[in-house]
Design a protein around this motif. Structure first.
Motif, short mmCIF file in Angstrom:
data_model
loop_
_atom_site.label_atom_id
_atom_site.label_comp_id
_atom_site.label_asym_id
_atom_site.label_seq_id
_atom_site.Cartn_x
_atom_site.Cartn_y
_atom_site.Cartn_z
N VAL A 22 -23.31 -2.40 -42.40
CA VAL A 22 -22.39 -2.90 -41.37
C VAL A 22 -21.21 -3.66 -41.96
CG1 VAL A 22 -24.16 -3.01 -39.56
CG2 VAL A 22 -23.77 -5.00 -41.03
N ALA A 203 -27.17 0.59 -35.47
CA ALA A 203 -28.04 0.57 -36.64
C ALA A 203 -29.51 0.34 -36.30
CB ALA A 203 -27.57 -0.53 -37.60
N GLN A 209 -32.42 5.30 -37.75
CA GLN A 209 -31.42 4.41 -38.32
C GLN A 209 -32.04 3.10 -38.78
OE1 GLN A 209 -27.93 4.53 -38.97
NE2 GLN A 209 -28.47 6.70 -38.88
N ARG A 210 -32.83 2.45 -37.92
CA ARG A 210 -33.35 1.13 -38.32
C ARG A 210 -34.31 1.25 -39.50
NH1 ARG A 210 -35.65 1.57 -33.10
NH2 ARG A 210 -37.93 1.80 -33.11
N ARG A 213 -32.09 1.39 -42.45
CA ARG A 213 -31.09 0.32 -42.64
C ARG A 213 -31.68 -1.07 -42.89
NH1 ARG A 213 -26.43 2.38 -39.72
NH2 ARG A 213 -25.32 0.46 -40.19
#
Length: 376
Positions: A22, A203, A209-210, A213
């Protein structure tokens, strides 16, 4: 400090983590997560600033507001949370918390702990260049400079606010509020915060995604969330951002604004898409007796039945954070806490928020419209 807490079958776990991608620095993606946990009897509750690194970094960031001695006193409070406690199983509603301008991820620890104890997964987001201090798990840090703290307050902002506070008619107030929504510095900051909150949703909401990430232990905690039931909550600038993003992003089911003057014109005279709780301090009242956000969220006061408005008449702005419990009479005056009793304020905010979310995040839930003034 031992603050009030409700009865709960859960212990409370706390974990700091970084959401990768991010921003260019690890501090750009810092989050703090509170969650229902199984707490071993041998695990001590964490202090407000947990460890010498966080205390040192927060002293640098908050010393201008509380003094170094004050920050050390705040950091010594014993919370109800337990660092990295094993998570309890469940399908937990998810709440994203956004701090205020010059705030920090833990500024509403009491509220976040109460929600975790009630069975919520709470994710507090650190906003780059807008948090007083950010301390990442890898030891890196970012401290807001004096110039960054002053960047919102320019001549355009000052003129608009003076006209708003001196308005002597409804029409004059309406014009001044429209001017405030167009202040360049506020508009740029509003856009920046909205982008960051949306990036966090991108995210963390999708499971693939998580898991890509965040670290494995944090992913296991977040996987307990029911990501079809997401609320956005914040205090001050973070409260405004939460309302704006919830209106536009269909992943959000509800929003909470704790004493944030609404930024931008997206919700000026508009019906907000989701159920909204907006709690306001005495300082948000205009000369006419209206609250500064009264022109936002509903174009017709009974149009949607989605907005619950609560005015806490004896509270100042910072009383909507943990600082309400901080300091003696002189310090409380300097911090703009108002005259509200600290324990009553902490309990009022936590109880109101928990009840609102219990309705709003139920399947088909809607909080209903209710306007309330809470007095001493």
């Amino acid at each position: 400090m031992a603050w009030p807490t409700g009865a709960s079958p859960y212990g409370i776990g706390v974990r700091d983590a970084v959401v990768r991608g991010v921003g260019p620095r690890s501090t750009d993606g810092v989050i703090r997560v509170w969650y229902p946990a199984h707490v071993p009897s041998s695990l001590a509750a964490r202090r407000y600033f947990d460890g010498p690194d966080e205390l040192q970094i927060m002293t640098r960031g908050l010393g201008w507001l509380l003094s170094a001695r004050g920050v050390r006193a705040l950091g010594g409070w014993r919370t109800r949370g337990h660092t990295n406690a094993p998570p309890a199983a469940g399908r937990l509603p998810v709440v994203f918390f956004s701090h205020g301008f010059t705030g920090f991820v833990g500024q509403n620890t009491h509220l976040c702990e109460r929600l975790a104890a009630a069975g919520y997964l709470v994710i507090s987001i650190a906003y780059p260049e807008a948090a007083a201090s950010i301390c990442a798990p890898d030891g890196s840090s970012n401290v807001m400079s004096a110039a960054q703290r002053r960047r919102l307050v320019g001549d355009q902002f000052a003129r608009a606010m003076v006209r708003l506070l001196r308005a002597r008619s409804i029409d004059a107030e309406n014009r001044a509020i429209s001017e405030v929504t167009a202040v360049d510095t506020l508009a740029r900051e509003n856009d920046r915060w909205s982008v960051h909150l949306t990036a966090m949703l991108d995210a963390l909401v999708p499971i693939d995604q998580r898991r890509a990430r965040v670290d494995t232990a944090t992913a296991a905690i977040l996987d307990a969330g029911d990501w079809s039931r997401v609320a956005l909550m914040g205090m001050s600038f973070g409260g405004s951002t939460s309302a704006n993003v919830a209106h536009l992003d269909e992943r959000a089911r509800a929003a909470i604004n704790l004493d944030g003057m609404q930024q931008g014109d997206i919700l000026l005279g508009q019906d907000i898409r989701v159920p909204l709780l907006v709690m306001s301090s005495a300082g948000s009242m205009l000369p006419s007796g209206r609250v500064v956000n009264d022109l936002h969220y509903e174009s017709r006061r009974t149009a949607t039945g989605r907005v619950q408005r609560v005015l806490v008449a004896d509270a100042g702005h910072y009383a909507f954070s943990d600082l309400v419990a901080f300091g003696a009479r002189r310090t409380r005056g300097l911090l703009d806490l108002g005259t509200v009793d600290p324990e009553r304020m902490l309990t009022l905010v936590a109880d109101t928020v928990t009840a609102f979310l219990g309705d709003a995040l139920e399947p088909g839930g809607d909080s209903g419209t209710d306007e309330t003034e809470v007095s001493p």
